[in-house]
Scaffold this motif. Structure first.
Motif, PDB file in Angstrom:
ATOM      1  N   MET A   1      -1.895  -2.551   1.960  1.00 50.89           N
ATOM      2  CA  MET A   1      -1.876  -1.108   2.136  1.00 50.89           C
ATOM      3  C   MET A   1      -2.779  -0.773   3.325  1.00 50.89           C
ATOM      4  N   LYS A   2      -2.161  -0.453   4.431  1.00 48.66           N
ATOM      5  CA  LYS A   2      -2.881  -0.140   5.656  1.00 48.66           C
ATOM      6  C   LYS A   2      -3.233   1.348   5.686  1.00 48.66           C
ATOM      7  N   LYS A   3      -4.453   1.668   6.039  1.00 51.94           N
ATOM      8  CA  LYS A   3      -4.885   3.070   6.094  1.00 51.94           C
ATOM      9  C   LYS A   3      -4.077   3.823   7.147  1.00 51.94           C
ATOM     10  N   ASN A   4      -3.693   5.075   6.821  1.00 50.58           N
ATOM     11  CA  ASN A   4      -2.944   5.881   7.779  1.00 50.58           C
ATOM     12  C   ASN A   4      -3.361   7.347   7.794  1.00 50.58           C
ATOM     13  N   LEU A   5      -4.513   7.668   7.197  1.00 48.06           N
ATOM     14  CA  LEU A   5      -5.005   9.050   7.198  1.00 48.06           C
ATOM     15  C   LEU A   5      -6.283   9.149   8.028  1.00 48.06           C
ATOM     16  N   GLY A   6      -6.300  10.098   8.944  1.00 52.13           N
ATOM     17  CA  GLY A   6      -7.483  10.342   9.742  1.00 52.13           C
ATOM     18  C   GLY A   6      -8.446  11.294   9.042  1.00 52.13           C
ATOM     19  N   THR A   7      -9.583  11.510   9.646  1.00 48.54           N
ATOM     20  CA  THR A   7     -10.635  12.341   9.072  1.00 48.54           C
ATOM     21  C   THR A   7     -10.185  13.784   8.874  1.00 48.54           C
ATOM     22  N   VAL A   8      -9.538  14.359   9.868  1.00 50.64           N
ATOM     23  CA  VAL A   8      -9.086  15.753   9.773  1.00 50.64           C
ATOM     24  C   VAL A   8      -8.030  15.890   8.676  1.00 50.64           C
ATOM     25  N   ASP A   9      -7.118  14.944   8.610  1.00 46.20           N
ATOM     26  CA  ASP A   9      -6.070  14.960   7.590  1.00 46.20           C
ATOM     27  C   ASP A   9      -6.676  14.893   6.191  1.00 46.20           C
ATOM     28  N   TYR A  56       3.959   8.886   4.445  1.00 45.87           N
ATOM     29  CA  TYR A  56       3.884   8.734   5.894  1.00 45.87           C
ATOM     30  C   TYR A  56       4.617   7.479   6.374  1.00 45.87           C
ATOM     31  N   LEU A  57       4.745   6.455   5.517  1.00 47.54           N
ATOM     32  CA  LEU A  57       5.345   5.190   5.930  1.00 47.54           C
ATOM     33  C   LEU A  57       6.776   5.315   6.453  1.00 47.54           C
ATOM     34  N   PRO A  58       7.700   5.945   5.718  1.00 42.69           N
ATOM     35  CA  PRO A  58       9.085   5.998   6.223  1.00 42.69           C
ATOM     36  C   PRO A  58       9.229   6.762   7.537  1.00 42.69           C
TER      37      PRO A  58
END
Length: 69
Positions: A1-9, A56-58
């Motif tokens: 599971m690779k991280k995909n959320l930034g700080t602002v999100d 977010y993945l698809p």
């Protein structure tokens, strides 16, 4: 599971979850709407804390800034 959320999100998701909680505890929302929004708030908090959103993945979305070497 690779991280995909930034700080602002993550911050936006937490603010929305807190806003939903405030609406619930001040009796602005109730019934089915409260249940649906409560589940959404829990999902937002969970995805914020693990920094991963499976939706977010698809779409190939990644709001996490890449580290420079």
């Amino acid at each position: 599971m690779k991280k995909n959320l930034g700080t602002v999100d993550k911050a936006i998701r937490i603010i929305i979850a807190v806003g939903i909680a405030v609406l619930y505890f001040t009796n602005v929302i109730s019934g089915t709407l409260a249940i649906v929004l409560g589940i959404l708030a829990v999902v937002f908090l969970l995805t914020s804390f693990i920094s991963f959103c499976p939706l977010y993945l698809p779409f190939g979305i990644n709001t996490l800034k890449k580290k420079r070497r």
